[in-house]
Design an enzyme around this catalytic site. Structure first.
Site, PDB file in Angstrom:
ATOM      1  N   GLY A 170       0.823  -1.219   0.000  1.00 57.51           N
ATOM      2  CA  GLY A 170       0.000   0.000   0.000  1.00 57.51           C
ATOM      3  C   GLY A 170       0.840   1.245   0.000  1.00 57.51           C
ATOM      4  O   GLY A 170       2.048   1.194  -0.272  1.00 57.51           O
ATOM      5  N   ASN A 171       0.224   2.362   0.277  1.00 52.64           N
ATOM      6  CA  ASN A 171       0.946   3.633   0.347  1.00 52.64           C
ATOM      7  C   ASN A 171       0.342   4.464   1.472  1.00 52.64           C
ATOM      8  O   ASN A 171      -0.646   4.074   2.083  1.00 52.64           O
ATOM      9  CB  ASN A 171       0.895   4.355  -1.006  1.00 52.64           C
ATOM     10  CG  ASN A 171      -0.515   4.654  -1.428  1.00 52.64           C
ATOM     11  OD1 ASN A 171      -1.192   5.478  -0.824  1.00 52.64           O
ATOM     12  ND2 ASN A 171      -0.983   3.943  -2.456  1.00 52.64           N
ATOM     13  N   ARG A 172       0.954   5.614   1.718  1.00 49.03           N
ATOM     14  CA  ARG A 172       0.599   6.380   2.915  1.00 49.03           C
ATOM     15  C   ARG A 172      -0.497   7.413   2.668  1.00 49.03           C
ATOM     16  O   ARG A 172      -0.743   8.258   3.530  1.00 49.03           O
ATOM     17  CB  ARG A 172       1.845   7.059   3.469  1.00 49.03           C
ATOM     18  CG  ARG A 172       2.827   6.063   4.072  1.00 49.03           C
ATOM     19  CD  ARG A 172       4.072   6.766   4.573  1.00 49.03           C
ATOM     20  NE  ARG A 172       3.765   7.872   5.435  1.00 49.03           N
ATOM     21  CZ  ARG A 172       4.451   9.020   5.469  1.00 49.03           C
ATOM     22  NH1 ARG A 172       5.482   9.193   4.674  1.00 49.03           N
ATOM     23  NH2 ARG A 172       4.098   9.983   6.295  1.00 49.03           N
TER      24      ARG A 172
END
Ligand code: CTP
Length: 404
Positions: free
Chosen positions: A213-215
């Site tokens: 995922g990413n932030r």
């Protein structure tokens, strides 16, 4: 580029009046139309020519000038926001009592705009029971009181009573403006328009318990959705793992992965007036999703993941090119140098082919999860059409101005 808002900055007679120049300047640099109303006492601390040069407008002081045009009422009625900085103990007392013996008092009484005041006075005056009661009265009427801070006062003494820094006052004022826009919905320039917004970050599963995922928190995309709804648009929000609540009046479609987001946005975009791709989309996904949890006993000390490229959704929407539809992409970059950041944005714009590209810097401490953002928007030819910084809600407003 103008944000189209009229801000009245009231300056009253205290030493901190010199700092109010920076409050005026900050609004002017945002593109706001700023009108200064100074009390005669304020002009003993800061010069009218300075205020006129910085605000780019005449500075009004006298209640009995411009009577024919009923200026005292016109100033208040035209204001989207009134900020009084510094607000002396005397001014606070007059506001609490509803007195209108000068131009500023009249303008404030004639206005329905949010009122933000930044008190500045000696600690004893701030703590005086009369001032405490007056401030409580103003707060109970919805006036936003910023500060005062604690620190060095005019003399050698320190304590509570120092006017808040201009940046803090402006930030509080912008929040008040956003809240007013949302609650009153004064601007309805997107009425009848269908705006599709993707927000959040996609997650690509590796196995039943893990993902890549990413932030991205989704705050900027949700702010865009709230702002578009407040301006009368019908909003479809494609929500990818949001960390914040989606607005109840949006048509929310939940997605997880990039491929799900692609299907949802392609479907929603048909016939939409604008599509804003604020979501952070995973560029790669695992070549195979394991049916069972990956176990260390099976993989050993190193684990190699094979990833395959996801489609570029934004470029696909641009290539499909629906006539009359405005397509806005985002570009999150970690490049610290401003010129190189701009160059990266222009290259990305050429690759994506959207109408506008919103460029913002992200990093370990910047961009994600924050309530603030700083953006530069490029048009198709790579020219800068908007620069904005502030709350994600105020930035959202500037982005929507491009569509409106
Ligand atoms: N985007 C997209 N599909 C992808 C990747 C990104 O539609 N597979 C969109 C994002 O929603 C954003 C824009 O493209 O509006 C730019 O995303 P960004 O992550 O900054 O750029 P990338 O295309 O991923 O390019 P790079 O990784 O080289 O920076």
């Amino acid at each position: 580029m103008s944000s189209g808002r009229t801000i009245v900055v009231g300056i009253t007679g205290g030493i901190a009046a010199y700092k109010a120049v920076n409050v005026v300047r900050a609004f002017v640099l945002r593109g706001d139309s700023v009108h200064v109303v100074a009390t005669p006492a304020a002009l003993r601390f800061v010069g009218k020519p300075t205020l006129e040069a910085i605000s780019r407008n005449p500075v009004h002081t006298d209640l009995y000038e411009g009577v024919a045009e009923v200026r005292h009422v016109a100033i208040g009625q035209s204001a989207d926001l009134i900020v009084v900085a510094p607000a002396t103990a005397n001014t606070i007392a007059k506001l609490a009592a509803g007195l209108a013996d000068d131009l500023l008092g009249n303008a404030i009484l004639a206005s329905t705009a949010p009122l933000v005041i930044a008190p500045a006075m000696h600690t004893e005056m701030w703590n005086n029971a009369a001032t405490v009661a007056n401030v409580a009265t103003l707060r109970s009427r919805g006036v936003i009181v910023v500060g005062p801070g604690v620190g060095q006062l005019t003399g050698s003494d320190t304590g509570a009573g120092r006017m808040e820094e201009p940046d803090t006052i402006v930030a509080a004022a912008l929040v008040a403006l956003d809240a007013a826009d949302l609650s009153v919905g004064r601007r309805s320039d997107l009425a009848g328009k269908h705006v599709v917004i993707t927000a959040g970050g996609t997650r690509e599963p590796l196995d039943p318990v893990r993902f890549l995922g990413n932030r991205s928190s989704g705050k900027q995309g949700v702010a865009l959705a709230q702002a578009a709804l407040a301006r009368g648009a019908r909003v479809t929000l494609i929500s990818a793992n949001l960390e914040v609540a989606a607005p109840a009046s949006a048509d929310v479609r939940l997605v997880g992965t990039a491929l799900e987001l692609q299907a949802a946005v392609t479907d929603a975009a048909a016939g939409a007036d604008a599509v804003i791709m604020a979501a952070a989309v995973a560029d790669y996904r695992p070549a195979a999703v394991r049916a069972d949890k990956i176990k260390k006993d099976d993989t050993g000390d190193t684990l190699l993941l094979e990833l395959i490229r996801n489609p570029d959704i934004l470029a696909g929407l641009a290539a499909a090119g629906q006539p009359g539809q405005v397509l806005i992409g985002f570009a999150a970059e970690t490049e610290p140098d401003a010129d190189r950041l701009l160059a990266l944005g222009r290259t990305k714009m050429a690759r994506k082919g959207c109408d506008f590209l919103v460029l913002n810097r992200v990093g370990w401490t910047e961009g994600f999860a924050s309530d603030r953002n700083e953006i530069t928007v490029l048009d198709r030819s790579g020219d800068i059409v908007c620069e904005a910084s502030g709350t994600k809600m105020s930035v959202a407003g500037r982005i929507l101005d491009l569509i409106a």
